[in-house]
Design a protein around this motif. Sequence first.
Motif, PDB file in Angstrom:
ATOM      1  N   GLU A 190      31.239  56.226  36.308  1.00 35.09           N
ATOM      2  CA  GLU A 190      32.234  55.517  35.504  1.00 35.09           C
ATOM      3  C   GLU A 190      33.652  55.920  35.906  1.00 35.09           C
ATOM      4  N   ARG A 191      33.864  57.214  36.078  1.00 33.98           N
ATOM      5  CA  ARG A 191      35.212  57.693  36.387  1.00 33.98           C
ATOM      6  C   ARG A 191      35.614  57.349  37.825  1.00 33.98           C
ATOM      7  N   LEU A 192      34.630  57.369  38.736  1.00 34.42           N
ATOM      8  CA  LEU A 192      34.940  56.981  40.110  1.00 34.42           C
ATOM      9  C   LEU A 192      35.260  55.493  40.172  1.00 34.42           C
ATOM     10  N   ALA A 193      34.528  54.684  39.427  1.00 37.52           N
ATOM     11  CA  ALA A 193      34.808  53.239  39.403  1.00 37.52           C
ATOM     12  C   ALA A 193      36.224  52.985  38.882  1.00 37.52           C
ATOM     13  N   LYS A 194      36.631  53.700  37.832  1.00 34.79           N
ATOM     14  CA  LYS A 194      37.982  53.532  37.294  1.00 34.79           C
ATOM     15  C   LYS A 194      39.042  53.922  38.320  1.00 34.79           C
ATOM     16  N   ALA A 195      38.764  55.002  39.069  1.00 34.20           N
ATOM     17  CA  ALA A 195      39.717  55.431  40.095  1.00 34.20           C
ATOM     18  C   ALA A 195      39.825  54.397  41.206  1.00 34.20           C
ATOM     19  N   ILE A 197      39.293  51.156  40.845  1.00 34.63           N
ATOM     20  CA  ILE A 197      39.973  49.982  40.292  1.00 34.63           C
ATOM     21  C   ILE A 197      41.481  50.138  40.417  1.00 34.63           C
ATOM     22  N   LYS A 198      41.977  51.359  40.251  1.00 33.44           N
ATOM     23  CA  LYS A 198      43.419  51.611  40.329  1.00 33.44           C
ATOM     24  C   LYS A 198      43.986  51.306  41.715  1.00 33.44           C
ATOM     25  N   LEU A 199      43.121  51.296  42.731  1.00 37.17           N
ATOM     26  CA  LEU A 199      43.586  50.992  44.086  1.00 37.17           C
ATOM     27  C   LEU A 199      43.924  49.513  44.251  1.00 37.17           C
ATOM     28  N   ASN A 200      43.430  48.686  43.304  1.00 35.15           N
ATOM     29  CA  ASN A 200      43.737  47.249  43.310  1.00 35.15           C
ATOM     30  C   ASN A 200      43.404  46.603  44.659  1.00 35.15           C
ATOM     31  N   ASN A 201      42.211  46.939  45.158  1.00 34.69           N
ATOM     32  CA  ASN A 201      41.762  46.414  46.447  1.00 34.69           C
ATOM     33  C   ASN A 201      40.559  45.496  46.208  1.00 34.69           C
ATOM     34  N   PRO A 202      40.717  44.183  46.371  1.00 37.41           N
ATOM     35  CA  PRO A 202      39.608  43.254  46.113  1.00 37.41           C
ATOM     36  C   PRO A 202      38.356  43.569  46.931  1.00 37.41           C
ATOM     37  N   ALA A 203      38.531  44.153  48.109  1.00 39.99           N
ATOM     38  CA  ALA A 203      37.378  44.460  48.958  1.00 39.99           C
ATOM     39  C   ALA A 203      36.468  45.502  48.320  1.00 39.99           C
ATOM     40  N   LEU A 204      37.002  46.267  47.362  1.00 41.62           N
ATOM     41  CA  LEU A 204      36.218  47.324  46.717  1.00 41.62           C
ATOM     42  C   LEU A 204      35.474  46.828  45.482  1.00 41.62           C
ATOM     43  N   GLU A 205      35.694  45.573  45.083  1.00 44.49           N
ATOM     44  CA  GLU A 205      35.099  45.074  43.846  1.00 44.49           C
ATOM     45  C   GLU A 205      33.576  45.160  43.824  1.00 44.49           C
ATOM     46  N   PRO A 206      32.858  44.822  44.914  1.00 46.84           N
ATOM     47  CA  PRO A 206      31.395  44.977  44.878  1.00 46.84           C
ATOM     48  C   PRO A 206      30.970  46.439  44.678  1.00 46.84           C
ATOM     49  N   SER A 209      31.574  47.325  40.992  1.00 44.32           N
ATOM     50  CA  SER A 209      30.556  46.715  40.139  1.00 44.32           C
ATOM     51  C   SER A 209      29.237  47.461  40.243  1.00 44.32           C
ATOM     52  N   ARG A 210      28.904  47.873  41.451  1.00 45.02           N
ATOM     53  CA  ARG A 210      27.663  48.608  41.661  1.00 45.02           C
ATOM     54  C   ARG A 210      27.694  49.951  40.924  1.00 45.02           C
ATOM     55  N   MET A 211      28.796  50.654  41.019  1.00 40.63           N
ATOM     56  CA  MET A 211      28.921  51.941  40.332  1.00 40.63           C
ATOM     57  C   MET A 211      28.846  51.775  38.819  1.00 40.63           C
ATOM     58  N   GLN A 212      29.489  50.740  38.309  1.00 40.86           N
ATOM     59  CA  GLN A 212      29.448  50.489  36.866  1.00 40.86           C
ATOM     60  C   GLN A 212      28.027  50.181  36.411  1.00 40.86           C
TER      61      GLN A 212
END
Length: 369
Positions: A190-195, A197-206, A209-212
């Motif tokens: 959860e905390r890694l996913a939040k970190a 998200i802060k990068l605001n990089n669309p390429a990281l969205e999958p 989502s997987r981590m969440q």
Amino acid sequence: MACFALAPAADDESTPAEEADLFPVPQGTIDELFTFINSVKTTAPPERTQEAVVAHLRKQVQAVVAACDRIMEAKPDEPQELRALMERLSGYSVLSQVDESATKQLNTLFKQYENDERPAVVQLIGGLQLQNQVSDFFKMADAAQSKFVDDLFLFIDTHGLDQRTVSIASSLGENLENSATPQLGAVVYERLAKALIKLNNPALEPQVSRMQAIARRLGLPGNFMEVMGTTAEGEKFDWAGYRGKVVLVDFWASWCGPCRAEIPNMKAQLEKYGDRGFAIVGINLDNTINEYQNYVDREELTWVNLMSPNESERGWNSPLAVHYGISGIPTAILIDREGKVVSMMARGGELNRLLAELLGDVETGDSDN
């Protein structure tokens, strides 16, 4: 940065004696010395024995450190200095896994730079210290493990993510998945996913989502589980109809050998405990309805199975498999009469034991009713 090559060269018949002068440090420019360092680190050991591999690693680190000394003597600019520091730290860090003297050298280097206020140095030193500490994570008491996770993400919040801290957090989450404390793994993801998200990089969205999804699954023990979707017959699934029952939620597929091997036990337990309030809900991960139906008909399975009518949402793309980050089957989750998850590995003898505990032992006639 290349890692040290620890795998032996398969066809190299040289001996440790022949390797004595394998890494003479050249006189040259700073760039040439960094090229030399990369060459040293990617040179595989000549023998397969542990003794030879360790001896080779010592020679590699000694050569890297000597090259870094020459780089520092050449008055490098700040990026070059930081790169040399990184190479030196990485060398000692790898060697410290097999040589206690390298641990002392590493700690001396940490101390030398402990008051350095340059952000890049603080991030490098702090990241390596966390990397060294994580190797002892599963030797720590529960409170110490939680503190390490807090320290890791405080460091990430302060200095941002880099390749090292992403690797530390990801590996920690993976190792916690099958540990005695999967809930802490949920916290890590959860905390890694939040970190991320802060990068605001669309390429990281999958990846986010997987981590969440994995965090959602790891957080299930002791909590309610949501099950929704469409049955294989195309009807809307009614999860509310299972309230008050002990339910096995089984992620499976007909192509999965261990899944098939568990089916006879599941049928036997349903026969024993069905009248006492035991039910099974399958989440099928077959790729086609025909594969699923042929197996169900052949084995005479009587319980409800969820399977999306949408072909693109089958197999590993099954909505519930995606929702809970399922990456291996069978995943057998047992839910008690209150609707709370009591086991994430309810198979074989463990399933049988839990059913006897929750519904009473059929053999003795005991019942919780």
